[in-house]
Design a protein around this motif. Structure first.
Motif, PDB file in Angstrom:
ATOM      1  N   SER A 124       9.599 -92.298  17.215  1.00 49.87           N
ATOM      2  CA  SER A 124       9.242 -93.556  16.349  1.00 49.87           C
ATOM      3  C   SER A 124       9.065 -94.696  17.426  1.00 49.87           C
ATOM      4  O   SER A 124       8.299 -95.433  17.122  1.00 49.87           O
ATOM      5  CB  SER A 124       9.726 -93.794  15.074  1.00 49.87           C
ATOM      6  N   SER A 130      19.315 -91.888  17.421  1.00 46.44           N
ATOM      7  CA  SER A 130      18.059 -92.765  18.167  1.00 46.44           C
ATOM      8  C   SER A 130      18.724 -94.052  18.523  1.00 46.44           C
ATOM      9  O   SER A 130      17.799 -94.679  18.979  1.00 46.44           O
ATOM     10  CB  SER A 130      17.111 -92.669  17.038  1.00 46.44           C
ATOM     11  N   PHE A 183      13.970 -99.372  12.959  1.00 44.09           N
ATOM     12  CA  PHE A 183      13.761 -97.862  13.045  1.00 44.09           C
ATOM     13  C   PHE A 183      14.849 -96.627  13.225  1.00 44.09           C
ATOM     14  O   PHE A 183      14.634 -95.235  12.638  1.00 44.09           O
ATOM     15  CB  PHE A 183      12.686 -97.424  14.157  1.00 44.09           C
ATOM     16  N   MET A 197       6.235 -94.415   9.487  1.00 43.35           N
ATOM     17  CA  MET A 197       7.206 -93.637  10.039  1.00 43.35           C
ATOM     18  C   MET A 197       8.012 -92.783   9.066  1.00 43.35           C
ATOM     19  O   MET A 197       8.425 -91.516   9.311  1.00 43.35           O
ATOM     20  CB  MET A 197       7.997 -94.370  11.057  1.00 43.35           C
ATOM     21  N   ARG A 198       8.370 -93.525   8.274  1.00 45.43           N
ATOM     22  CA  ARG A 198       9.162 -92.837   7.116  1.00 45.43           C
ATOM     23  C   ARG A 198       8.540 -91.872   6.449  1.00 45.43           C
ATOM     24  O   ARG A 198       8.811 -90.670   6.061  1.00 45.43           O
ATOM     25  CB  ARG A 198       9.456 -94.050   6.047  1.00 45.43           C
ATOM     26  N   MET A 244       4.597 -99.990   9.824  1.00 50.84           N
ATOM     27  CA  MET A 244       4.907 -98.990  11.061  1.00 50.84           C
ATOM     28  C   MET A 244       6.050 -98.214  10.239  1.00 50.84           C
ATOM     29  O   MET A 244       6.148 -97.076  10.499  1.00 50.84           O
ATOM     30  CB  MET A 244       4.800 -99.521  12.415  1.00 50.84           C
ATOM     31  N   LEU A 269       9.707 -89.636  10.922  1.00 52.43           N
ATOM     32  CA  LEU A 269      10.063 -90.021  12.047  1.00 52.43           C
ATOM     33  C   LEU A 269      11.208 -90.909  12.019  1.00 52.43           C
ATOM     34  O   LEU A 269      11.447 -91.406  13.368  1.00 52.43           O
ATOM     35  CB  LEU A 269       8.814 -90.256  12.966  1.00 52.43           C
ATOM     36  N   ILE A 270      11.417 -91.562  11.103  1.00 55.52           N
ATOM     37  CA  ILE A 270      12.597 -92.588  10.981  1.00 55.52           C
ATOM     38  C   ILE A 270      13.854 -91.867  11.793  1.00 55.52           C
ATOM     39  O   ILE A 270      14.383 -90.900  11.424  1.00 55.52           O
ATOM     40  CB  ILE A 270      12.804 -93.337   9.803  1.00 55.52           C
TER      41      ILE A 270
END
Lengths: 295, 332
Positions: free
Chosen positions: A159, A241, A235, A148-149, A144, A153-154
């Motif tokens: 994410s 984030s 993440f 995501m990378r 995942m 979205l990292i």
């Protein structure tokens, strides 16, 4: 039946056992709260002051940037991560609320389908949902992360929202379908007989009746997202984030002891789940019992 | 099609003589008014539509990662040497299974799991039995046990790190004050005490869940059973063995399953409490996977580790489910 003496002895034994459990379960939390109210000097007292001698909320104020500018500058110097705590709370809140909402939107239709639409051979799908929950997260987190990378979205809350949906939705479906099955079908029948459309039955009969179950699912999803650490630490990179557990854990990496701030951040991290557990105790215990004992 | 609410004589008259799938049935509403309602036809299409979001989520974020992860585990893939990316078949698995590091971690995982599961279930059940009795202060204790349950694992690890601190820790102060120890000890950097500390911290966090589930089961035991046993002259221990334990077996097995899953995936408190150390004394498989993947950027080997953990989990789940099945708990 029981002699007076035996009754007193029994009560004494029970109360001693209760006191031991009380000490074991409560002391760690007490010590966290007490430390968060101490100054740095008092925190480092040997032997420790079991009761803070001059309790102060200064650690909390500093986190929110309130108070003596000189002290804030000092805190910034000593533990820069302190100022990540407030943005992290906002991130955690955003992620938790989104996951709770997504759980309701995704899990309740699926659970309703399992409990009411009489589709044979639906059990395997339910087992697939349940099985996906048994997968160790460490197995999902690596691919995942790469996914995501590639999606860019990292270091975004999105994410984490996706990851936490996977961790929570299967359980929510499981719990809700067990819950829907305990609701009498007759109520829906009589609504249908009285001329209600499927939508009206849903809106005016099922949803209000299922509110305790839905509340339980939303709260458990929120609490799981709020506390999750593995996906969060993999993440997230910056304050854009980072969630509260990640920031709180990051204090440990640094060399100097700053447990006054660690414990303050700990209290702030533990407080929302604790309040939710306290307020919705009945729903949660009922839901856990329905999901774990009956399901 | 008969009008809903009418007695369905027309429907019966028109139906062929073959075996009927579902019969009309009498449904009563809250006021006791009975109506005949149509048999509930299965609605596969609507079922599929309502399940679509969940299935999509599963396909994208579970099935894809599982397959992708397996493919990666068959490659040499280190982010530090991207040029060396190549298919190597089962080499990652072979090298892992031949390494001492893996077997040490497997042992450590078994030790941690056995220790924490036993401690959690034994103390959790004792606490539930206690809370099922009537005594002054019961309500307070019941409220208190929700506190550790709500504490996030990371915070749990941090609390225990502070309690066990070698220079300022409360536990040292209490033990020295009580004369048990002569001087402060550094619990978490001592090979002999790091693992027990981890197990106690883990148990502290998970005892409430076990207690809540067991307590819920305890409260369903009919009081008559105990009265009958008492009449027959059974003492406390005999009553526990003959009534309480069998009645709890279902819940205890479920608790055993959930706690095993929890123990095998434990990562958070290890991250903050011991970081796998001292040495590799608390390096469990989940921690080894994390370190291999994200600290050494070895994604091929990391994924192979992840697969081995998943297979272990799967094997244990199958054993447990068979146990349940044999006992007739799942065959409903």
């Amino acid at each position: 039946m029981m002699s007076e003496r035996a009754r007193i002895l029994r009560t004494c034994v029970l109360m001693v056992a209760a006191a031991l459990f009380f000490l074991f379960m409560f002391t760690p939390v007490y010590w966290m709260v007490a430390t968060s109210l101490m100054t740095e000097a008092e925190m480092l007292a040997v032997p420790p002051h079991f009761i803070p001698q001059a309790p102060t909320l200064r650690n909390y104020a500093t986190i929110f940037g309130i108070g003596d500018p000189e002290f804030i500058a000092f805190a910034q110097n000593r533990a820069p991560a302190v100022f990540d705590i407030f943005p992290a709370m906002i991130n955690s809140l955003t992620v938790g609320l989104c996951v709770a909402l997504a759980n309701l939107l995704v899990a309740s239709p699926a659970a309703y389908a399992f409990s009411r639409l009489n589709v044979r051979r639906s059990l395997p799908l339910l087992m697939v949902y349940l099985g996906s929950r048994m997968l160790p997260p460490i197995m999902l987190v690596v691919p995942m992360f790469l996914l995501m990378r590639n999606l860019g979205l990292i270091d975004t809350p999105l994410s984490l929202i996706a990851a936490y949906c996977i961790l929570t939705v299967p359980f929510s479906i499981w719990l809700l379908q067990a819950y829907f099955k305990t609701m009498p079908v007759e109520l829906e029948d009589s609504a249908t007989i009285d001329g209600a459309t499927r939508w009206q039955t849903m809106r005016y009969v099922i949803l209000p009746l299922a509110r305790p179950g839905l509340t339980c699912v939303a709260i458990l999803a929120f609490m799981a997202s709020w506390s999750e650490f593995l996906f969060a630490v993999v993440f997230t990179k910056t304050t854009a984030s980072k969630t509260l557990p990640v920031v709180t854990a990051s204090f440990v990496d640094t060399a100097s002891i700053q447990f006054d701030y660690v414990m303050t951040a700990g209290v702030l991290t533990a407080l929302p789940p604790f309040l939710l557990a306290l307020i919705f105790q009945r729903y949660i215990v009922g839901g856990l019992a329905a999901g774990a004992v009956k399901g | 099609m008969a009008v809903k609410g009418d007695f369905p004589s027309a429907a019966f008259a028109g139906s062929p003589a073959g075996p009927q799938k579902a019969a009309w049935r009498l449904s009563r509403d809250g006021l006791g008014r009975g109506r005949w309602v149509a048999p509930r036809e299965p609605q596969p299409f609507l079922f599929f539509v309502l399940n679509t979001p969940a299935i999509l989520l599963l396909l994208v974020f579970v099935l894809y990662p599982i397959i992708y992860s397996f493919l990666l585990s068959l490659h040499q893939y280190n982010l530090r040497q991207p040029a060396r990316f190549q298919f190597i078949g089962l080499d990652n698995y072979i090298s892992i299974l031949g390494s001492e590091q893996f077997w040490r971690a497997a042992q450590t995982t078994a030790l941690f799991s056995l220790g924490s599961i036993t401690l959690t279930i034994v103390l959790g059940t004792l606490l539930a039995l206690l809370l099922n009795e009537v005594f002054p202060g019961r309500a307070l204790l019941r409220a208190i046990i929700l506190v550790p349950w709500a504490v996030p694992p990371v915070v749990n690890g941090l609390i225990w790190q502070w309690l066990l601190d070698g220079r300022y820790g409360l536990i040292n102060a209490v033990l020295v004050g009580a004369g048990v120890l002569d001087e402060y000890r550094s619990w978490l950097t001592d090979v002999n005490t790091a693992m027990p500390a981890l197990i106690v911290a883990q148990a502290w966090n998970h005892i409430p869940f076990v207690s809540l589930v067991v307590l819920a089961a305890l409260q369903t035991i009919p009081e008559e059973l105990y009265e009958a046993a008492r009449m027959d002259g059974a003492n406390v221990l005999q009553r526990f063995k003959a009534i309480t334990l069998p009645w709890l077996s279902h819940s205890l097995l479920l608790v055993l399953i959930t706690q095993t899953m929890v123990a095998l995936r434990t990562f958070d408190i290890i991250y903050v409490l011991t970081g796998g150390g001292p040495g590799d004394s608390t390096t469990v498989l989940a921690w080894l996977t994390y370190v291999t993947t994200f600290n050494f950027a070895d994604f091929g080997r990391g994924n192979a580790y992840a697969y081995l953990i998943a297979l272990t989990t799967l094997a244990l789940s199958i054993i447990y489910i068979r146990l349940l099945w044999k006992r007739g708990e799942l065959a409903r």
